[in-house]
Design an enzyme around this catalytic site. Structure first.
Site, PDB file in Angstrom:
ATOM      1  CG  HIS A 376      -1.957  -1.012   1.268  1.00  0.00           C
ATOM      2  ND1 HIS A 376      -3.227  -0.843   0.784  1.00  0.00           N
ATOM      3  CD2 HIS A 376      -1.896  -2.272   1.730  1.00  0.00           C
ATOM      4  CE1 HIS A 376      -3.918  -1.955   0.963  1.00  0.00           C
ATOM      5  NE2 HIS A 376      -3.129  -2.848   1.540  1.00  0.00           N
ATOM      6  CE  LYS A 569      -6.798  13.453   0.442  1.00  0.00           C
ATOM      7  NZ  LYS A 569      -6.803  12.262  -0.340  1.00  0.00           N
ATOM      8  NE  ARG A 570      -3.757  10.004  10.104  1.00  0.00           N
ATOM      9  CZ  ARG A 570      -3.367   9.083  10.978  1.00  0.00           C
ATOM     10  NH1 ARG A 570      -4.042   7.966  11.102  1.00  0.00           N
ATOM     11  NH2 ARG A 570      -2.318   9.283  11.751  1.00  0.00           N
ATOM     12  CE  LYS A 575      -2.550  10.679   3.119  1.00  0.00           C
ATOM     13  NZ  LYS A 575      -3.156   9.742   2.159  1.00  0.00           N
ATOM     14  CB  THR A 677     -10.300   4.544  -0.750  1.00  0.00           C
ATOM     15  OG1 THR A 677      -9.728   4.913   0.504  1.00  0.00           O
ATOM     16  CG2 THR A 677      -9.608   3.306  -1.268  1.00  0.00           C
ATOM     17  CE  LYS A 681     -14.193   5.484   1.448  1.00  0.00           C
ATOM     18  NZ  LYS A 681     -13.273   5.642   2.577  1.00  0.00           N
TER      19      LYS A 681
HETATM   20  C1  26Q Z   1       3.637   0.668  10.271  1.00  0.00           C
HETATM   21  C2  26Q Z   1       4.585   0.401  11.246  1.00  0.00           C
HETATM   22  C3  26Q Z   1       4.470   0.956  12.501  1.00  0.00           C
HETATM   23  C4  26Q Z   1       3.381   1.763  12.799  1.00  0.00           C
HETATM   24  C5  26Q Z   1       2.434   2.015  11.825  1.00  0.00           C
HETATM   25  C6  26Q Z   1       2.574   1.482  10.554  1.00  0.00           C
HETATM   26  C7  26Q Z   1       1.560   1.774   9.518  1.00  0.00           C
HETATM   27  C8  26Q Z   1       0.222   1.809   9.835  1.00  0.00           C
HETATM   28  C9  26Q Z   1      -0.726   2.114   8.867  1.00  0.00           C
HETATM   29  C10 26Q Z   1       1.942   2.029   8.217  1.00  0.00           C
HETATM   30  C11 26Q Z   1       0.977   2.319   7.237  1.00  0.00           C
HETATM   31  C12 26Q Z   1      -0.359   2.360   7.574  1.00  0.00           C
HETATM   32  C13 26Q Z   1      -1.420   2.686   6.624  1.00  0.00           C
HETATM   33  C14 26Q Z   1      -1.240   2.948   5.341  1.00  0.00           C
HETATM   34  C15 26Q Z   1      -2.336   3.329   4.464  1.00  0.00           C
HETATM   35  O1  26Q Z   1      -3.456   3.568   4.903  1.00  0.00           O
HETATM   36  N1  26Q Z   1      -2.068   3.417   3.154  1.00  0.00           N
HETATM   37  C16 26Q Z   1      -3.098   3.794   2.218  1.00  0.00           C
HETATM   38  O2  26Q Z   1      -3.744   2.611   1.778  1.00  0.00           O
HETATM   39  C17 26Q Z   1      -4.873   2.927   0.967  1.00  0.00           C
HETATM   40  C18 26Q Z   1      -5.585   1.636   0.642  1.00  0.00           C
HETATM   41  O3  26Q Z   1      -4.857   0.898  -0.291  1.00  0.00           O
HETATM   42  C19 26Q Z   1      -4.456   3.692  -0.273  1.00  0.00           C
HETATM   43  O4  26Q Z   1      -5.616   4.089  -0.954  1.00  0.00           O
HETATM   44  C20 26Q Z   1      -3.639   4.926   0.110  1.00  0.00           C
HETATM   45  O5  26Q Z   1      -3.122   5.542  -1.056  1.00  0.00           O
HETATM   46  C21 26Q Z   1      -2.506   4.537   1.027  1.00  0.00           C
HETATM   47  O6  26Q Z   1      -1.824   5.697   1.479  1.00  0.00           O
END
Ligand code: 26Q
Length: 836
Positions: A376, A569-570, A575, A677, A681
Site C-alpha cells: 500500500h 484524509k490523514r 498529500k 479511496t 467515495k
Molecule cells: C507501520 C509500522 C508501525 C506503525 C504504523 C505502521 C503503519 C500503519 C498504517 C503504516 C501504514 C499504515 C497505513 C497505510 C495506508 O493507509 N495506506 C493507504 O492505503 C490505501 C488503501 O490501499 C491507499 O488508498 C492509500 O493511497 C494509502 O496511502
C-alpha cells in the site's frame, strides 16, 4: 480437542436451533422493549439515546445470529476453499445502520422506533465508531469484509481487538490534542467472545535442538513467556443474501499459570506487572499511517496477530484432516494487508515444521503457495524493517527461520544472476549495515505467490522501481488490484436521498452491481432530472452547514451556494494540504485587492488527523487554523471565502461530509499516493475531483473523461526528472501570485502573536530538496482552480458533470475489486447459506 465435551448426552437438537425471529414492525417493538426494559433496566425517563441504541442493536444482532450459524455450517459442510484476510487494522465505523441496510429492514425498524417516539437518527449517532485503523488501509479492509459477505465468499477477517482505537482529535488553540478512544468502555453489543478458541502465543526464551528416537532433528522453542490470544467475533452481514461472515479479532490476555507461578512465589507486584505487559499487546492501535520503525510493542502486535490467526487455521485444519496437509494448498489462502502481518510467512513455516513435523521443503511449498501480499505504499522510507537483534530476543525461533529462508533465497538469486553481488545485497531479506535489519517487504515477496499494488500506476511503479529486481526474477507474481469501496455504505446508506433518486430512475440493481450507474448518463441531458439532482446536492450542503453551525462557537458565513471544496484524509506532507492552503491564501489576497469580481464564493473544508509524533503534520493543522481565523473573521471577506477545519475526521464524519461536497481534492505529489479511496467515495456522491495524475485518480479520469475531471500538476516522470535541478526560489521569483502568497506567509500575517511558528513549513517548501515539490505545482493548481470556478458558475453544466461522475463510478466498487482478487488470487467459490 472435541469442542462440545460439556454436553453429556446427546441433546435434543432443538434446544440449539434458533427459532426464526420475525422482521415485522411489531417484532422489533416487542424485542426492543424486552431489551430496553428488562436487560438494560431503562424506561422513558432515560435521557441518553445510547441505551435505546444498544437495545435495538441487540434485537438486530439476534436476527443475524441464525444466519451467522447457517453460513458457518454451509462453509463447514461443503469443505470449501477459504481465504483469510490478515490485517492490523479494520476501520469499521458504525455498525447499526449498515446491519439494517444489509438485512433490508431499515424502513421497518425506523417506523417501529418512530411508533415508540424514538428518533432513529439519534440512535444511529449515539453509536461509537469502531476506529481500529488509521486511514485508507484500515477502511479498505472494512469495505472488503462487507464485499466478501455480499459475494458470499468464504473469507474470515483476522485482526486485533485494540482496547483503544484511533485517538479522538480535539483542537486547542489551533493545535491537535489527542484524547484516548476507549471505545469498549460501555461494552460492544456486536462482538461475541469465544474463549474456547483461544491460542497460546510464545515470546522470548530460546531455541534448543533435539534429536528424536528416529534420529530426526527438531527445534524446540523453550523458556518462553506465553500470552493467550482470545478471539472476539463480529458478524459481517452480506447485502440481503442471508450470508453472515466473521471478523475475528484477537485480545491479549495473560495466561493463568504464568501469573500463578510468580504469585505463589510471593512476587505479587511482578505477577501483576507481567500480566499488564502481556495484556498491553492489544491495548492500543499505533496511530501513525507510516512506519514507526523499531518499536518492540508493534512487533509483538504483529507476531501476535500472525501466530494466533495461523494457529486458528491450522487447528481447524487438523480437526478435520488430522496431520494430512496434502490438500492444504488447495483449500487455503492468506492475504497479507501490507507487510504488517508478514511475519506470518516465517510463522507458518514454524508451525508446519516444528509443530506439525513437515519437512522444510513441504512447508516451504505450502507457505509459498498460500500467501499473497498487498502493498500500500510507494514511499521507500515507509517500508518496514526490524532490527535482527530485536527479533532474536523477542522471536528467536522466527529469526532462525528467516535466516534459513534467506539462505535458500540467496542461492536462488545467485543461480539466476551468477556473481552479481550487488544484486544479492539489494535483494537480501537481511539488510547489512551498522545494525542488521529484516526487510519485511522482501520476506513477504519471497514467501508469497502473489504481490499486488492497489492502483494501476502504483502497481506499475512497484514493478519498475521499488521491487524491480523481484519483478525481473518473478514477473508472474506481480499484479494490480485497483481499490474499491462499498456502495452500500458510501452511497446507499450515507446519501439516501440521492440513492432514492437513482433507484427511482434506473432501478435498484446498482446496489450490488455498480456498473448499472452508467444508465444515469443519458439522464444528465434531462433538465428535470438535473434539477432534482441539484436540489438533493443543495439539501446535503445545507445539512452540512447546519451541522457545522451547531458545533461552532463563532458565527460562520456559510452560504449554500458557495462551492464546497473538500480535502479530508490523514495530514501528510505528500498529500499536500499545504498546496491547498497556498491557494486559499491566494484567494484571500485577491479579495483584499479587490480582484474577486469574476470569482465564485468558496467554502474550503479540510479535515484529518496527524500522527502524534509527526511535527510537520501538526504544524499544518495549526496553519490551517490560523489562516482560517484571519479569513473567517474579516468582514471584507464575508461569505466569499470560508476556510474550516473539521475536527476528529473519522468514518462517521465522512458519511456526513461526502454527500455535500462539490469538489474533492486529491492533490498528492505524483507517484506518492498509492491509490486513495476517498476520491472514489466522493465520485459516487457526485463530487468532481481536482487532482494530480496519481494513484486511482488516473483511472477515475479515464472512466469519467478528461472534461469531467480537473487535472493539474507534474506527472510522476516529470517530478522525478525535475528533482535534481529543482529550484523553488526561482519559481517563486517568476510568479507574482506565488510571491505575494509567500510574502504574506513569511511576514507573519497569520501568526502575529506567535512569531516564527511556521518557519519550518516555509523552509520545507522553499527547499530545493523538498521531496513533495509543492511549489512546482502551484501555478497549474491555481490556474485549474480558476477553471473550476468557471465551470461552477454554470450550475447546469456543473450538475451534468456531477451526474457523470456518479454515473461512471462503477469501476470503483469493492465488488469489482473483490471479484478480481477472487478470480486471480483466492479462487473461491461463492457459497450460498440457506436458512432452514
Ligand atoms: C507501520 C509500522 C508501525 C506503525 C504504523 C505502521 C503503519 C500503519 C498504517 C503504516 C501504514 C499504515 C497505513 C497505510 C495506508 O493507509 N495506506 C493507504 O492505503 C490505501 C488503501 O490501499 C491507499 O488508498 C492509500 O493511497 C494509502 O496511502
Amino acid at each position: 480437542m472435541p469442542r462440545n465435551k460439556f454436553i453429556k448426552s446427546k441433546p435434543k437438537s432443538s434446544i440449539f436451533i434458533l427459532s426464526e425471529q420475525g422482521i415485522k414492525k411489531q417484532n422489533f417493538i416487542d424485542d426492543f422493549k424486552q431489551y430496553y426494559v428488562h436487560l438494560l433496566g431503562r424506561d422513558e425517563n432515560c435521557r441518553s439515546p445510547y441505551y435505546a441504541g444498544v437495545a435495538l442493536s441487540q434485537a438486530i444482532r439476534d436476527r443475524l445470529m441464525e444466519r451467522w450459524k447457517a453460513t458457518h455450517k454451509t462453509y463447514k459442510e461443503s469443505g470449501c476453499r477459504r481465504a483469510y484476510y490478515l490485517s492490523m487494522e479494520y476501520l469499521m465505523g458504525r455498525t447499526l445502520s449498515n446491519a439494517m441496510l444489509n438485512l433490508g429492514i431499515t424502513d421497518t425498524v425506523t417506523q417501529a422506533m418512530y411508533d415508540l417516539g424514538i428518533e432513529m437518527e439519534e440512535l444511529i449517532a449515539s453509536e461509537q465508531d469502531a476506529g481500529l485503523g488509521n486511514g485508507g488501509l484500515g477502511r479498505l479492509a472494512a469495505c472488503f469484509m462487507d464485499r466478501c459477505a455480499t459475494l458470499q465468499l468464504p473469507v474470515i477477517g483476522y485482526g486485533l481487538r485494540y482496547e483503544y482505537g484511533m485517538f479522538t482529535q480535539i483542537i486547542v488553540n489551533g493545535e491537535q490534542v489527542e484524547k484516548p478512544d476507549h471505545w469498549l468502555r460501555h461494552g460492544n453489543v456486536w462482538e461475541i467472545e469465544r474463549l474456547e478458541y483461544s491460542h497460546r502465543i510464545k515470546f522470548g526464551g530460546q531455541t534448543k535442538f533435539q534429536t528424536n528416537a528416529k534420529g530426526k532433528q527438531r527445534v524446540l522453542w523453550v523458556d518462553t513467556h506465553d500470552v493467550l490470544a482470545v478471539p472476539f467475533d463480529t458478524p459481517i452481514p452480506g447485502y440481503k443474501n442471508g450470508t453472515v461472515n466473521t471478523l475475528r479479532l484477537w485480545k491479549a490476555v495473560a495466561t493463568e499459570d504464568f501469573n500463578l507461578d510468580e504469585f505463589n512465589a510471593g512476587e505479587y507486584a511482578e505477577a501483576v506487572t507481567a500480566k499488564i505487559a502481556a495484556e498491553n499487546i492489544t491495548m492500543v492501535l499505533y496511530p501513525n499511517d507510516a512506519n514507526e520503525n523499531g518499536k518492540e510493542l508493534r512487533l509483538r502486535q504483529q507476531y501476535f496477530l500472525a501466530s494466533a490467526s495461523l494457529q486458528d487455521v491450522i487447528a481447524h485444519w487438523t480437526d478435520v484432516n488430522g496431520k494430512n496437509f496434502e490438500k492444504f494448498i488447495e483449500k487455503n489462502c492468506f492475504q497479507l494487508n501490507d507487510t504488517h502481518p508478514s511475519i506470518a510467512v516465517a510463522e507458518l513455516m514454524r508451525l508446519l515444521v516444528d509443530e506439525q513435523h513437515l519437512s522444510w521443503d513441504e512447508a516451504w511449498h505450502i507457505t509459498r503457495s498460500t500467501m499473497a501480499y498487498t502493498n500500500h505504499t510507494l514511499l521507500p522510507e515507509a517500508l518496514e524493517k526490524w532490527p535482527v537483534s530485536l527479533m532474536q530476543r523477542l522471536l528467536p525461533r522466527l529469526m532462525q527461520i528467516i535466516f534459513e529462508i534467506n539462505a535458500f533465497f540467496m542461492a536462488e538469486v545467485s543461480a539466476h544472476w551468477p556473481g552479481d553481488l550487488e544484486r544479492l545485497r539489494r535483494m537480501s531479506i537481511i539488510e547489512e549495515g551498522d545494525q542488521q535489519q529484516v526487510r519485511m517487504a522482501h520476506l513477504a515477496i519471497v514467501g508469497s505467490f502473489s504481490v499486488n499494488g492497489v492502483a494501476q500506476l502504483h502497481s506499475q511503479l512497484l514493478q519498475q522501481k521499488l521491487f524491480t529486481d523481484f519483478f525481473a526474477l518473478w514477473p508472474e507474481k506481480f499484479n494490480n488490484k485497483t481499490n474499491g469501496v462499498t456502495p452500500r455504505r458510501w452511497l446507499a446508506a450515507c446519501n439516501p436521498e440521492l440513492a432514492n433518486l437513482i433507484t427511482e430512475t434506473i432501478g435498484n440493481r446498482w446496489v450490488t452491481d455498480l456498473s448499472e450507474l452508467k444508465k444515469l448518463e443519458s439522464y444528465a441531458e434531462n433538465p428535470h432530472f438535473r434539477k432534482r439532482w441539484r436540489a438533493i446536492k443543495q439539501a446535503a450542503k445545507q445539512r452540512m452547514i447546519d451541522y457545522k453551525k451547531e458545533k461552532s462557537e463563532v458565527e460562520l458565513n456559510l452560504n449554500v451556494d458557495a462551492l464546497f471544496d473538500v480535502q479530508v484524509k490523514r495530514i501528510h506532507e505528500y498529500k499536500r494540504q499545504l498546496l491547498n492552503i497556498l491557494h486559499v491564501i491566494h484567494l484571500y489576497i485577491c479579495i483584499k485587492k479587490g480582484n474577486f469580481e469574476e470569482r465564485v464564493p468558496r467554502c474550503v473544508l479540510i479535515g484529518g488527523k496527524a500522527a502524534p509524533g509527526y511535527a510537520m503534520a501538526k504544524k499544518i493543522i495549526k496553519l490551517i487554523h490560523n489562516v482560517s481565523q484571519v479569513i473567517n473573521s474579516d468582514p471584507e471577506v464575508g461569505d466569499k471565502l470560508v476556510l474550516l477545519f473539521l475536527p476528529d475526521y473519522r468514518v462517521s464524519a465522512m458519511e456526513k461530509i461526502c454527500p455535500g461536497a462539490d469538489l474533492h481534492e486529491q492533490i498528492s505529489t505524483a507517484g506518492k499516493e498509492a491509490s486513495g479511496t476517498g476520491n472514489m467515495k466522493f465520485m459516487m456522491n457526485g463530487a468532481i475531483t481536482i487532482g494530480t495524475l496519481d494513484g486511482a485518480n488516473i483511472e477515475i479520469r479515464e472512466e469519467v473523461g478528461d472534461e469531467n475531471f480537473f487535472l493539474f500538476g507534474l506527472t510522476e516522470a516529470e517530478i522525478e526528472a525535475r528533482r535534481d535541478h529543482y529550484d523553488p526560489i526561482s519559481i517563486i521569483d517568476q510568479d507574482e501570485d506565488l510571491q505575494q502568497v509567500m510574502h504574506l506567509l513569511k511576514s507573519g500575517h497569520f501568526n502575529q502573536f506567535e512569531p516564527g511558528i511556521f518557519n519550518d513549513l516555509i523552509n520545507s517548501i522553499t527547499s530545493p530538496f523538498d521531496p513533495w515539490m509543492t511549489i512546482a505545482d502551484f501555478r497549474s493548481y491555481i490556474d485549474v482552480q480558476k477553471s473550476v470556478e468557471n465551470a461552477y458558475r454554470d450550475q447546469d453544466h456543473w450538475t451534468k458533470m456531477s451526474i457523470l461522475n456518479c454515473a461512471n463510478s462503477g469501476k470503483f466498487s469493492s465488488d469489482r475489486t473483490l471479484l478480481e482478487y477472487n478470480r486471480e488470487i483466492w479462487k473461491l467459490k461463492p457459497q450460498s447459506a440457506k436458512l432452514k
